[in-house]
Scaffold this motif. Sequence first.
Motif, PDB file in Angstrom:
ATOM      1  N   PHE A 232       0.817  -1.208   0.000  1.00  0.00           N
ATOM      2  CA  PHE A 232       0.000   0.000   0.000  1.00  0.00           C
ATOM      3  C   PHE A 232       0.853   1.261   0.000  1.00  0.00           C
ATOM      4  CE2 PHE A 232      -3.228  -3.046   0.528  1.00  0.00           C
ATOM      5  CZ  PHE A 232      -4.423  -2.447   0.167  1.00  0.00           C
ATOM      6  N   GLY A 233       2.039   1.198   0.588  1.00  0.00           N
ATOM      7  CA  GLY A 233       2.961   2.328   0.505  1.00  0.00           C
ATOM      8  C   GLY A 233       3.399   2.572  -0.928  1.00  0.00           C
ATOM      9  N   LEU A 234       3.775   1.512  -1.617  1.00  0.00           N
ATOM     10  CA  LEU A 234       4.193   1.607  -3.015  1.00  0.00           C
ATOM     11  C   LEU A 234       3.025   2.062  -3.889  1.00  0.00           C
ATOM     12  CD1 LEU A 234       6.359   1.240  -5.144  1.00  0.00           C
ATOM     13  CD2 LEU A 234       5.854  -1.217  -5.146  1.00  0.00           C
ATOM     14  N   GLN A 235       1.862   1.516  -3.636  1.00  0.00           N
ATOM     15  CA  GLN A 235       0.660   1.912  -4.379  1.00  0.00           C
ATOM     16  C   GLN A 235       0.418   3.420  -4.238  1.00  0.00           C
ATOM     17  OE1 GLN A 235      -2.966  -0.619  -4.037  1.00  0.00           O
ATOM     18  NE2 GLN A 235      -3.797   1.169  -3.002  1.00  0.00           N
ATOM     19  N   GLY A 236       0.523   3.934  -3.031  1.00  0.00           N
ATOM     20  CA  GLY A 236       0.347   5.364  -2.795  1.00  0.00           C
ATOM     21  C   GLY A 236       1.389   6.203  -3.511  1.00  0.00           C
ATOM     22  N   GLU A 237       2.637   5.749  -3.471  1.00  0.00           N
ATOM     23  CA  GLU A 237       3.717   6.473  -4.159  1.00  0.00           C
ATOM     24  C   GLU A 237       3.469   6.531  -5.661  1.00  0.00           C
ATOM     25  OE1 GLU A 237       7.593   4.850  -3.284  1.00  0.00           O
ATOM     26  OE2 GLU A 237       7.125   4.745  -1.132  1.00  0.00           O
ATOM     27  N   LEU A 238       3.095   5.398  -6.240  1.00  0.00           N
ATOM     28  CA  LEU A 238       2.852   5.341  -7.685  1.00  0.00           C
ATOM     29  C   LEU A 238       1.680   6.231  -8.085  1.00  0.00           C
ATOM     30  CD1 LEU A 238       3.436   1.525  -8.205  1.00  0.00           C
ATOM     31  CD2 LEU A 238       4.820   3.365  -9.202  1.00  0.00           C
ATOM     32  N   LEU A 239       0.616   6.200  -7.302  1.00  0.00           N
ATOM     33  CA  LEU A 239      -0.540   7.051  -7.613  1.00  0.00           C
ATOM     34  C   LEU A 239      -0.183   8.529  -7.500  1.00  0.00           C
ATOM     35  CD1 LEU A 239      -3.351   4.976  -5.911  1.00  0.00           C
ATOM     36  CD2 LEU A 239      -3.216   5.556  -8.356  1.00  0.00           C
ATOM     37  N   GLU A 240       0.595   8.876  -6.505  1.00  0.00           N
ATOM     38  CA  GLU A 240       1.003  10.272  -6.341  1.00  0.00           C
ATOM     39  C   GLU A 240       1.881  10.718  -7.509  1.00  0.00           C
ATOM     40  OE1 GLU A 240       1.013  13.970  -5.149  1.00  0.00           O
ATOM     41  OE2 GLU A 240      -0.177  12.403  -4.186  1.00  0.00           O
ATOM     42  N   LYS A 241       2.829   9.892  -7.934  1.00  0.00           N
ATOM     43  CA  LYS A 241       3.668  10.224  -9.097  1.00  0.00           C
ATOM     44  C   LYS A 241       2.817  10.367 -10.351  1.00  0.00           C
ATOM     45  CE  LYS A 241       8.135   8.190  -7.918  1.00  0.00           C
ATOM     46  NZ  LYS A 241       9.096   7.127  -8.250  1.00  0.00           N
ATOM     47  N   TRP A 242       1.847   9.466 -10.524  1.00  0.00           N
ATOM     48  CA  TRP A 242       0.951   9.497 -11.688  1.00  0.00           C
ATOM     49  C   TRP A 242       0.170  10.813 -11.716  1.00  0.00           C
ATOM     50  CZ3 TRP A 242      -0.502   8.092 -16.293  1.00  0.00           C
ATOM     51  CH2 TRP A 242      -1.831   8.204 -16.697  1.00  0.00           C
ATOM     52  N   ARG A 243      -0.394  11.170 -10.584  1.00  0.00           N
ATOM     53  CA  ARG A 243      -1.208  12.390 -10.511  1.00  0.00           C
ATOM     54  C   ARG A 243      -0.371  13.647 -10.747  1.00  0.00           C
ATOM     55  NH1 ARG A 243      -3.385   9.916  -5.428  1.00  0.00           N
ATOM     56  NH2 ARG A 243      -5.077   8.589  -6.171  1.00  0.00           N
ATOM     57  N   SER A 244       0.888  13.610 -10.371  1.00  0.00           N
ATOM     58  CA  SER A 244       1.733  14.791 -10.533  1.00  0.00           C
ATOM     59  C   SER A 244       2.556  14.753 -11.815  1.00  0.00           C
ATOM     60  CB  SER A 244       2.655  14.964  -9.313  1.00  0.00           C
ATOM     61  OG  SER A 244       3.547  13.868  -9.224  1.00  0.00           O
ATOM     62  N   SER A 245       2.416  13.707 -12.608  1.00  0.00           N
ATOM     63  CA  SER A 245       3.152  13.627 -13.874  1.00  0.00           C
ATOM     64  C   SER A 245       2.545  14.615 -14.869  1.00  0.00           C
ATOM     65  CB  SER A 245       3.137  12.201 -14.424  1.00  0.00           C
ATOM     66  OG  SER A 245       1.837  11.818 -14.795  1.00  0.00           O
ATOM     67  N   PRO A 246       3.310  15.023 -15.884  1.00  0.00           N
ATOM     68  CA  PRO A 246       2.870  16.057 -16.810  1.00  0.00           C
ATOM     69  C   PRO A 246       1.509  15.795 -17.464  1.00  0.00           C
ATOM     70  CG  PRO A 246       5.154  15.526 -17.201  1.00  0.00           C
ATOM     71  CD  PRO A 246       4.655  14.557 -16.162  1.00  0.00           C
ATOM     72  N   GLU A 247       1.202  14.546 -17.802  1.00  0.00           N
ATOM     73  CA  GLU A 247      -0.054  14.279 -18.494  1.00  0.00           C
ATOM     74  C   GLU A 247      -0.736  13.046 -17.919  1.00  0.00           C
ATOM     75  OE1 GLU A 247      -1.217  12.943 -22.865  1.00  0.00           O
ATOM     76  OE2 GLU A 247       0.031  14.719 -22.840  1.00  0.00           O
ATOM     77  N   PRO A 248      -1.253  13.129 -16.673  1.00  0.00           N
ATOM     78  CA  PRO A 248      -1.872  11.950 -16.083  1.00  0.00           C
ATOM     79  C   PRO A 248      -3.254  11.639 -16.633  1.00  0.00           C
ATOM     80  CG  PRO A 248      -2.055  13.779 -14.584  1.00  0.00           C
ATOM     81  CD  PRO A 248      -1.235  14.246 -15.750  1.00  0.00           C
ATOM     82  N   ALA A 249      -3.916  12.579 -17.212  1.00  0.00           N
ATOM     83  CA  ALA A 249      -5.305  12.349 -17.644  1.00  0.00           C
ATOM     84  C   ALA A 249      -5.413  11.703 -18.995  1.00  0.00           C
ATOM     85  CB  ALA A 249      -6.063  13.661 -17.642  1.00  0.00           C
TER      86      ALA A 249
END
Length: 153
Positions: A136-153
């Motif tokens: 769950f720690g890794l899952q949270g990190e990956l989701l946070e990186k995804w959301r803050s990446s230049p084009e997550p949508a």
Amino acid sequence: MSIEVLNESGRDVDVRRLSRLARFVMDEMRVHPQAELCIKAVDEDTIADLNEHWMEKQGPTDVLAFPMDELRPGKVNEEPEEGVLGDLVLAPTVAERQGEDAGHGREAEIDLLTVHGILHLLGYDHAEPDEHAVMFGLQGELLEKWRSSPEPA
């Protein structure tokens, strides 16, 4: 990477977003660039049947992961193993209810379930408290990186 996303759920699912998210997670986890993944969105009856057949549990669930070649995350300075990562099966209607309950909506829940499922395909589990903390720690990190990446949508 070969990522196939199929929508057989009868609901609107952004298959391009799911494909981009899966590619992002697989890149972050250093999965071999030739690895294959299939994500299928299905209705609740279909996922309930799969859940009963494969997990011996009753009723619909949110996501099921079916690993194929037991690939593991790549390590820095090592060539990752080539093969088929496996299949993910998602239930968008279950994700919608869970996303509403969690207060973050359906799309965020589908993102979470996709990341969660890919981590299961890579051998992560959450049965034990220490495994749960890592996954769950890794899952949270990956989701946070995804959301803050230049084009997550």
